[in-house]
Design a protein around this motif. Structure first.
Motif, PDB file in Angstrom:
ATOM      1  N   ASN A   8      -7.524  -8.967  -8.383  1.00  0.00           N
ATOM      2  CA  ASN A   8      -6.660  -8.839  -9.557  1.00  0.00           C
ATOM      3  C   ASN A   8      -6.590  -7.406 -10.092  1.00  0.00           C
ATOM      4  O   ASN A   8      -5.918  -7.150 -11.088  1.00  0.00           O
ATOM      5  N   ALA A   9      -7.245  -6.441  -9.417  1.00  0.00           N
ATOM      6  CA  ALA A   9      -7.225  -5.046  -9.865  1.00  0.00           C
ATOM      7  C   ALA A   9      -5.921  -4.335  -9.502  1.00  0.00           C
ATOM      8  O   ALA A   9      -5.619  -3.278 -10.043  1.00  0.00           O
ATOM      9  N   GLY A  10      -5.162  -4.887  -8.561  1.00  0.00           N
ATOM     10  CA  GLY A  10      -3.867  -4.315  -8.206  1.00  0.00           C
ATOM     11  C   GLY A  10      -3.933  -3.056  -7.355  1.00  0.00           C
ATOM     12  O   GLY A  10      -2.967  -2.291  -7.319  1.00  0.00           O
ATOM     13  N   HIS A  11      -5.030  -2.821  -6.645  1.00  0.00           N
ATOM     14  CA  HIS A  11      -5.142  -1.623  -5.800  1.00  0.00           C
ATOM     15  C   HIS A  11      -4.209  -1.734  -4.592  1.00  0.00           C
ATOM     16  O   HIS A  11      -4.165  -2.763  -3.931  1.00  0.00           O
ATOM     17  N   LYS A  12      -3.496  -0.634  -4.306  1.00  0.00           N
ATOM     18  CA  LYS A  12      -2.555  -0.592  -3.181  1.00  0.00           C
ATOM     19  C   LYS A  12      -2.950   0.499  -2.197  1.00  0.00           C
ATOM     20  O   LYS A  12      -3.528   1.524  -2.582  1.00  0.00           O
ATOM     21  N   CYS A  13      -2.595   0.266  -0.930  1.00  0.00           N
ATOM     22  CA  CYS A  13      -2.762   1.299   0.087  1.00  0.00           C
ATOM     23  C   CYS A  13      -1.744   2.400  -0.175  1.00  0.00           C
ATOM     24  O   CYS A  13      -0.646   2.139  -0.672  1.00  0.00           O
ATOM     25  N   ARG A  14      -2.123   3.626   0.155  1.00  0.00           N
ATOM     26  CA  ARG A  14      -1.200   4.749   0.031  1.00  0.00           C
ATOM     27  C   ARG A  14      -0.618   5.088   1.399  1.00  0.00           C
ATOM     28  O   ARG A  14      -1.103   4.634   2.432  1.00  0.00           O
ATOM     29  N   SER A  15       0.401   5.913   1.392  1.00  0.00           N
ATOM     30  CA  SER A  15       1.011   6.414   2.620  1.00  0.00           C
ATOM     31  C   SER A  15      -0.058   7.114   3.457  1.00  0.00           C
ATOM     32  O   SER A  15      -0.927   7.792   2.912  1.00  0.00           O
ATOM     33  N   GLY A  16       0.003   6.954   4.762  1.00  0.00           N
ATOM     34  CA  GLY A  16      -0.953   7.612   5.644  1.00  0.00           C
ATOM     35  C   GLY A  16      -2.035   6.692   6.173  1.00  0.00           C
ATOM     36  O   GLY A  16      -2.901   7.132   6.928  1.00  0.00           O
ATOM     37  N   SER A  17      -2.003   5.414   5.806  1.00  0.00           N
ATOM     38  CA  SER A  17      -2.964   4.466   6.379  1.00  0.00           C
ATOM     39  C   SER A  17      -2.662   4.278   7.863  1.00  0.00           C
ATOM     40  O   SER A  17      -1.533   4.458   8.309  1.00  0.00           O
ATOM     41  N   THR A  18      -3.693   3.936   8.623  1.00  0.00           N
ATOM     42  CA  THR A  18      -3.539   3.623  10.051  1.00  0.00           C
ATOM     43  C   THR A  18      -4.242   2.302  10.312  1.00  0.00           C
ATOM     44  O   THR A  18      -4.764   1.678   9.383  1.00  0.00           O
ATOM     45  N   THR A  19      -4.315   1.891  11.567  1.00  0.00           N
ATOM     46  CA  THR A  19      -5.040   0.652  11.875  1.00  0.00           C
ATOM     47  C   THR A  19      -6.547   0.836  11.754  1.00  0.00           C
ATOM     48  O   THR A  19      -7.284  -0.141  11.644  1.00  0.00           O
ATOM     49  N   THR A  20      -7.033   2.088  11.747  1.00  0.00           N
ATOM     50  CA  THR A  20      -8.478   2.333  11.691  1.00  0.00           C
ATOM     51  C   THR A  20      -8.937   3.055  10.427  1.00  0.00           C
ATOM     52  O   THR A  20     -10.129   3.296  10.260  1.00  0.00           O
ATOM     53  N   SER A  21      -8.005   3.417   9.547  1.00  0.00           N
ATOM     54  CA  SER A  21      -8.407   4.019   8.275  1.00  0.00           C
ATOM     55  C   SER A  21      -7.374   3.693   7.201  1.00  0.00           C
ATOM     56  O   SER A  21      -6.175   3.628   7.479  1.00  0.00           O
ATOM     57  N   ILE A  22      -7.870   3.494   5.997  1.00  0.00           N
ATOM     58  CA  ILE A  22      -7.011   3.106   4.883  1.00  0.00           C
ATOM     59  C   ILE A  22      -6.995   4.231   3.854  1.00  0.00           C
ATOM     60  O   ILE A  22      -8.044   4.668   3.377  1.00  0.00           O
ATOM     61  N   ALA A  23      -5.773   4.684   3.517  1.00  0.00           N
ATOM     62  CA  ALA A  23      -5.588   5.625   2.413  1.00  0.00           C
ATOM     63  C   ALA A  23      -5.587   4.783   1.139  1.00  0.00           C
ATOM     64  O   ALA A  23      -4.671   4.006   0.895  1.00  0.00           O
ATOM     65  N   MET A  24      -6.653   4.921   0.357  1.00  0.00           N
ATOM     66  CA  MET A  24      -6.897   4.001  -0.748  1.00  0.00           C
ATOM     67  C   MET A  24      -6.261   4.453  -2.051  1.00  0.00           C
ATOM     68  O   MET A  24      -5.907   5.610  -2.236  1.00  0.00           O
ATOM     69  N   ASP A  25      -6.145   3.515  -2.954  1.00  0.00           N
ATOM     70  CA  ASP A  25      -5.561   3.691  -4.278  1.00  0.00           C
ATOM     71  C   ASP A  25      -6.239   4.844  -5.030  1.00  0.00           C
ATOM     72  O   ASP A  25      -7.443   5.080  -4.869  1.00  0.00           O
ATOM     73  N   GLY A  26      -5.476   5.541  -5.838  1.00  0.00           N
ATOM     74  CA  GLY A  26      -5.995   6.672  -6.606  1.00  0.00           C
ATOM     75  C   GLY A  26      -7.097   6.317  -7.589  1.00  0.00           C
ATOM     76  O   GLY A  26      -7.807   7.199  -8.070  1.00  0.00           O
ATOM     77  N   ARG A  27      -7.270   5.041  -7.904  1.00  0.00           N
ATOM     78  CA  ARG A  27      -8.336   4.608  -8.810  1.00  0.00           C
ATOM     79  C   ARG A  27      -9.650   4.334  -8.079  1.00  0.00           C
ATOM     80  O   ARG A  27     -10.619   3.908  -8.693  1.00  0.00           O
ATOM     81  N   SER A  28      -9.693   4.582  -6.780  1.00  0.00           N
ATOM     82  CA  SER A  28     -10.904   4.318  -5.990  1.00  0.00           C
ATOM     83  C   SER A  28     -12.041   5.248  -6.410  1.00  0.00           C
ATOM     84  O   SER A  28     -11.822   6.254  -7.072  1.00  0.00           O
TER      85      SER A  28
END
Length: 188
Positions: free
Chosen positions: A45-65
């Protein structure tokens, strides 16, 4: 031999079925002891989204990480909506300066900016079978404790199995204990 029911008790029959079963599946996983809170959970329910630049082996995480390196290592990231919904993988490392989580195994589909995620403790399954997968559901409100375990793939060829939670608790914190149930493919 000549008895219509060769077992003296139902308990002996149950043991015989379990001992002789092959091709079993992990039907469910019970929590036998709720452990301490997991401090680096990111709830659905925190609403975190992936950012541009994610791949199948790494996730570009939300700015609140988190701004601390490594805090998400050994947790699982699970895509809860958007592209790649339903897939999950254990996090190997986390680089806070890049807000990037590197995964231990590749995801089948690259998450994108529409993909929302949660970060949860990892369920590790072991035993004599293969291909079973599970993830945890966290309590929805204040506590960062595990509410239940969802078996997403039952696997195959199990006669015995164990389940543990990562990252492990240390320093006097209570570890969550899990108990998987293995059933023959056709059920009991």
């Amino acid at each position: 031999p000549d008895k219509p029911f060769p077992y003296e008790t139902d308990k002996q029959l149950q043991y015989s079925v379990q001992y002789n079963s092959t091709g079993g599946v992990i039907e469910n996983i019970r929590i036998t002891r709720t452990g301490s809170e997991y401090p680096y959970v990111v709830k659905s329910n925190a609403g975190h989204k992936c950012r541009s630049g994610s791949t199948t082996t790494s996730i570009a995480m939300d700015g609140r990480s988190s701004t601390v390196d490594g805090v998400y290592a050994d947790y699982t990231i699970r895509i809860i909506s958007g592209t790649g919904v339903g897939q999950f993988a254990q996090i190997e490392s986390y680089d806070a300066s890049l807000l990037r989580a590197t995964l231990k195994t590749a995801l089948p589909i690259v998450p994108d900016e529409s993909s929302r995620y949660e970060i949860i403790p990892t369920v590790k399954l072991s035993g004599d079978g293969q291909d079973a997968e599970a993830y945890v559901k966290m309590h929805g409100y204040a506590a960062n404790t595990i509410e239940s375990v969802v078996v997403s793939k039952k696997g195959r060829n199990y006669t015995t199995a164990t389940a543990t939670v990562e990252p492990p608790h240390t320093g006097g914190l209570t570890t969550t204990l899990l108990s998987p149930s293995v059933n023959p493919v056709a059920g009991l």
